[in-house]
Motif scaffolding. Structure first.
Motif, PDB file in Angstrom:
ATOM      1  N   GLY A  10       0.843  -1.405   0.004  1.00 40.62           N
ATOM      2  CA  GLY A  10      -0.067   0.022   0.049  1.00 40.62           C
ATOM      3  C   GLY A  10       0.900   1.326   0.100  1.00 40.62           C
ATOM      4  N   ASN A  11       0.043   2.223   0.448  1.00 38.24           N
ATOM      5  CA  ASN A  11       0.961   3.780   0.456  1.00 38.24           C
ATOM      6  C   ASN A  11       0.138   4.514   1.431  1.00 38.24           C
ATOM      7  OD1 ASN A  11       2.007   6.449   0.227  1.00 38.24           O
ATOM      8  ND2 ASN A  11       0.874   6.707  -2.040  1.00 38.24           N
ATOM      9  N   SER A  12       0.935   4.747   2.610  1.00 45.70           N
ATOM     10  CA  SER A  12       0.269   5.418   3.707  1.00 45.70           C
ATOM     11  C   SER A  12       0.016   6.740   3.386  1.00 45.70           C
ATOM     12  CB  SER A  12       1.112   5.152   5.110  1.00 45.70           C
ATOM     13  OG  SER A  12       2.731   5.545   4.643  1.00 45.70           O
ATOM     14  N   GLY A  13       0.633   7.414   2.305  1.00 49.30           N
ATOM     15  CA  GLY A  13       0.426   8.808   1.956  1.00 49.30           C
ATOM     16  C   GLY A  13       1.213   9.955   2.618  1.00 49.30           C
ATOM     17  N   ALA A  14       1.133  11.042   2.062  1.00 50.88           N
ATOM     18  CA  ALA A  14       2.119  12.060   2.546  1.00 50.88           C
ATOM     19  C   ALA A  14       1.406  13.461   1.993  1.00 50.88           C
ATOM     20  CB  ALA A  14       3.471  12.005   2.595  1.00 50.88           C
ATOM     21  N   ASP A  15       1.637  14.353   2.750  1.00 57.01           N
ATOM     22  CA  ASP A  15       1.002  15.937   2.137  1.00 57.01           C
ATOM     23  C   ASP A  15       2.254  16.646   1.757  1.00 57.01           C
ATOM     24  OD1 ASP A  15      -1.504  15.353   3.511  1.00 57.01           O
ATOM     25  OD2 ASP A  15      -0.644  16.229   5.160  1.00 57.01           O
ATOM     26  N   ALA A  16       3.631  16.186   1.817  1.00 54.04           N
ATOM     27  CA  ALA A  16       4.631  16.837   1.252  1.00 54.04           C
ATOM     28  C   ALA A  16       4.817  16.663  -0.228  1.00 54.04           C
ATOM     29  CB  ALA A  16       5.706  16.425   1.960  1.00 54.04           C
ATOM     30  N   ARG A  17       5.040  17.900  -1.069  1.00 56.06           N
ATOM     31  CA  ARG A  17       5.178  17.879  -2.295  1.00 56.06           C
ATOM     32  C   ARG A  17       6.661  17.206  -2.690  1.00 56.06           C
ATOM     33  NH1 ARG A  17       7.153  21.539  -6.182  1.00 56.06           N
ATOM     34  NH2 ARG A  17       6.526  21.092  -8.207  1.00 56.06           N
ATOM     35  N   VAL A  18       7.600  17.739  -1.976  1.00 52.56           N
ATOM     36  CA  VAL A  18       8.994  17.070  -2.232  1.00 52.56           C
ATOM     37  C   VAL A  18       9.345  15.897  -1.165  1.00 52.56           C
ATOM     38  CG1 VAL A  18      11.396  17.706  -2.601  1.00 52.56           C
ATOM     39  CG2 VAL A  18       9.692  19.208  -3.388  1.00 52.56           C
ATOM     40  N   MET A  19       9.764  14.944  -1.367  1.00 56.24           N
ATOM     41  CA  MET A  19       9.886  13.915  -0.516  1.00 56.24           C
ATOM     42  C   MET A  19      11.423  14.026  -0.212  1.00 56.24           C
ATOM     43  SD  MET A  19       6.961  12.456   0.208  1.00 56.24           S
ATOM     44  CE  MET A  19       7.073  10.853   0.786  1.00 56.24           C
ATOM     45  N   GLY A  58      -0.408   1.576  -8.883  1.00 52.17           N
ATOM     46  CA  GLY A  58      -1.755   1.679  -8.442  1.00 52.17           C
ATOM     47  C   GLY A  58      -1.894   2.682  -7.070  1.00 52.17           C
ATOM     48  N   GLN A  59      -1.065   2.238  -6.249  1.00 50.76           N
ATOM     49  CA  GLN A  59      -1.228   3.061  -4.992  1.00 50.76           C
ATOM     50  C   GLN A  59      -0.597   4.389  -5.026  1.00 50.76           C
ATOM     51  OE1 GLN A  59      -2.827   1.963  -2.492  1.00 50.76           O
ATOM     52  NE2 GLN A  59      -3.273  -0.081  -3.044  1.00 50.76           N
ATOM     53  N   GLY A  60       0.128   4.970  -6.274  1.00 47.65           N
ATOM     54  CA  GLY A  60       0.583   6.110  -6.234  1.00 47.65           C
ATOM     55  C   GLY A  60       1.991   6.352  -5.449  1.00 47.65           C
ATOM     56  N   ALA A  61       2.447   5.406  -4.733  1.00 51.47           N
ATOM     57  CA  ALA A  61       3.717   5.247  -3.914  1.00 51.47           C
ATOM     58  C   ALA A  61       4.977   5.954  -4.431  1.00 51.47           C
ATOM     59  CB  ALA A  61       4.146   3.787  -3.401  1.00 51.47           C
ATOM     60  N   THR A  62       5.793   6.573  -3.832  1.00 52.60           N
ATOM     61  CA  THR A  62       7.138   7.240  -4.477  1.00 52.60           C
ATOM     62  C   THR A  62       8.183   6.150  -4.167  1.00 52.60           C
ATOM     63  OG1 THR A  62       6.293   9.188  -3.346  1.00 52.60           O
ATOM     64  CG2 THR A  62       8.660   9.064  -3.946  1.00 52.60           C
TER      65      THR A  62
END
Length: 505
Positions: free
Chosen positions: A286-295, A458-462
């Protein structure tokens, strides 16, 4: 003519791995052997090589057949041998003295450097161990070649060189290749055997075309299965209706007719093929997500060897949320050192010029699974690392394809494919939003690779990744960075790099 013939061949190891295999392997047959991890590919190759006996059926080999067998790993007992001595053993004691010149020939043929030939195999990289295994399997001038995961630990350049070598050296001889490398199978095979517990599917096509045909065959079989089961249901309803009428009317004829309908339904039901479903133990990430634009950001960050020899500099690079960046470069240019630098930074050792978002939750998967402990069982390891509770952890392992008895065995007793599933399950439970993937497909079967591709995309992970698997590389990456001399540059596509590697092979 060099042949191996199998008749009603099958093998059981607690459960049926495969059965009812009928196959004749002859000259110019280049067969890709495809199945999920633990479904019998290595066992079948070892049986063909005469190293194990199958549980069922017959296997015959043409008289005097010389077999070149290349296993997945160097046997532990041979790790102390030099590459030269290990390859020499492939000649056999009877011909070692008279045919010793062949050893030097294959050392050159597989481009094993002079300074590595006298070193113990245990001191060589996985890639050079693989080349020594291939050379040993070839030195005896075999009539048939059996290859078990031949691309494991090889970089793209050596894989392409191996494809070129096979095209001229083994073109007219039988070859059987068990591999999860889809691009390699497409380049080197002309037939595909899909190994299954019940029915086997053998198609005169390379992997990608065979896979499309298999999907069509499976879809047609399932459609026929549904029609047959619908007919069975209708026959049973008619039989029940006639039985009731016969009882109420006292008609023996209707009772006989009802029995005939039931017998017909049972006959059709007995002939209905069960739906084939691979029990691959897929683990979904999965992808727990983040709000940051630059990781992650780099500015004038040098990448060096452990002894401080400069390799290249990252002038300026931003890794944005959702980027899937693949790192390209020839062997020795610094891909591994770049990945180690990022791994250390994610662990808290951030070098000058590099910035990390505080929202990064990292997940790491490497080709050697070096972070996975070998002494605990999968159950103990996951219970101690994650707070999931006994029942849920047992259920998660079962969903990943581990029967109860395998959940409590030490991880070191599991196959590499099974260890990879444990690692993926740990990765899932860590709930990362940033994946660092260093040759992640090395021990994954094709279904596992496709699931990993689907999850990452699919999860949009970085993610940052290094991979020798061209199919995985093309499916996952959205950006490509290439080490060019002493610089890291962004390129639009991996294809020019891959084309140049192929031209140099």
């Amino acid at each position: 003519m060099a042949t191996i013939s199998l008749r009603n061949a099958g093998h059981r190891a607690g459960e049926t791995l495969f059965s009812n295999l009928n196959l004749v392997i002859g000259d110019a047959d280049r067969i890709g052997l495809v199945a999920a991890n633990g479904r019998g590919k290595s066992t079948l190759l070892r049986a063909m090589a005469g190293l194990v006996e199958l549980s069922d059926g017959e296997m015959t080999r043409s008289r005097g057949l010389a077999i070149g067998y290349v296993p997945q790993e160097v046997p532990a007992a041979s790790l102390a041998l030099s590459a030269r001595d290990f390859i020499t053993q492939g000649l056999g004691a009877a011909t070692e003295q008279d045919e010793f010149w062949r050893v030097d020939m294959v050392l050159e043929e597989f481009a094993i450097p002079e300074h590595l030939r006298s070193l113990p195999l245990g001191q060589l990289s996985g890639g050079w161990q693989r080349m020594a295994l291939l050379a040993r399997g070839w030195v005896g001038q075999p009539d048939i070649l059996l290859l078990d995961e031949p691309t494991n630990h090889l970089d793209v350049g050596r894989i392409l060189a191996l494809e070129t070598w096979m095209d001229y050296a083994t073109r007219t001889m039988p070859v059987v290749i068990a591999s999860h490398d889809r691009a390699f199978l497409d380049a080197t095979t002309n037939r595909t055997l899909f190994l299954r517990p019940s029915e086997q599917v053998y198609l005169p096509l390379a992997y990608s075309a065979a896979r499309q045909e298999l999907d069509r065959v499976d879809a047609a079989a399932e459609a026929q299965r549904e029609r047959d089961l619908k007919q069975v249901s209708q026959l049973r309803k008619q039989a029940a209706k006639l039985t009731n009428i016969g009882i109420n009317s006292g008609s023996d004829l209707l009772t006989v007719k009802s029995k005939q309908l039931r017998e017909r339904a049972e006959k059709i039901e007995g002939q209905v093929q069960s739906e084939h479903k691979e029990r691959t133990g897929l683990v979904k990430l999965g992808n727990s997500g983040a709000d940051a634009r630059v990781m992650m950001a780099f500015e004038a960050v040098p990448v060096s060897t452990p002894d401080a020899r400069a390799l290249f500099t990252i002038a300026k690079l931003h890794v944005f949320q959702g980027d899937r960046i693949a790192l390209l470069g020839r062997n020795g240019t610094g891909k591994s050192q770049f990945m180690r630098l990022v791994s250390r930074a994610l662990g808290g050792d951030v070098p000058p010029g590099m910035r990390l978002s505080p929202q990064i939750a990292p997940g790491y998967l490497d080709q050697d699974l070096s972070w996975l402990p070998l002494d605990p069982s999968p159950l103990d390891y996951l219970l101690h690392r994650f707070d999931e509770g006994d029942r849920r952890t047992v259920a998660l392992l079962a969903g990943a394809g581990f029967a109860p008895d395998r959940q409590t065995r030490p991880i070191r007793t599991l196959s590499l494919g099974q260890r990879a599933r444990v690692a993926l399950l740990a990765l899932r439970l860590a709930e990362p939003n940033f994946y660092l993937l260093d040759e992640p497909t090395n021990h994954l079967d094709i279904a596992g690779q496709e699931q990993l591709e689907a999850d990452i995309c699919g999860q949009g992970a970085t993610c940052l990744l290094v991979s020798h698997d061209r199919a995985f590389l093309r499916a996952v990456a959205t950006r490509y960075l290439m080490i060019d001399g002493k610089k890291l540059v962004e390129v639009d596509s991996p294809e020019p790099f891959l084309a140049q590697m192929a031209a140099d092979a």
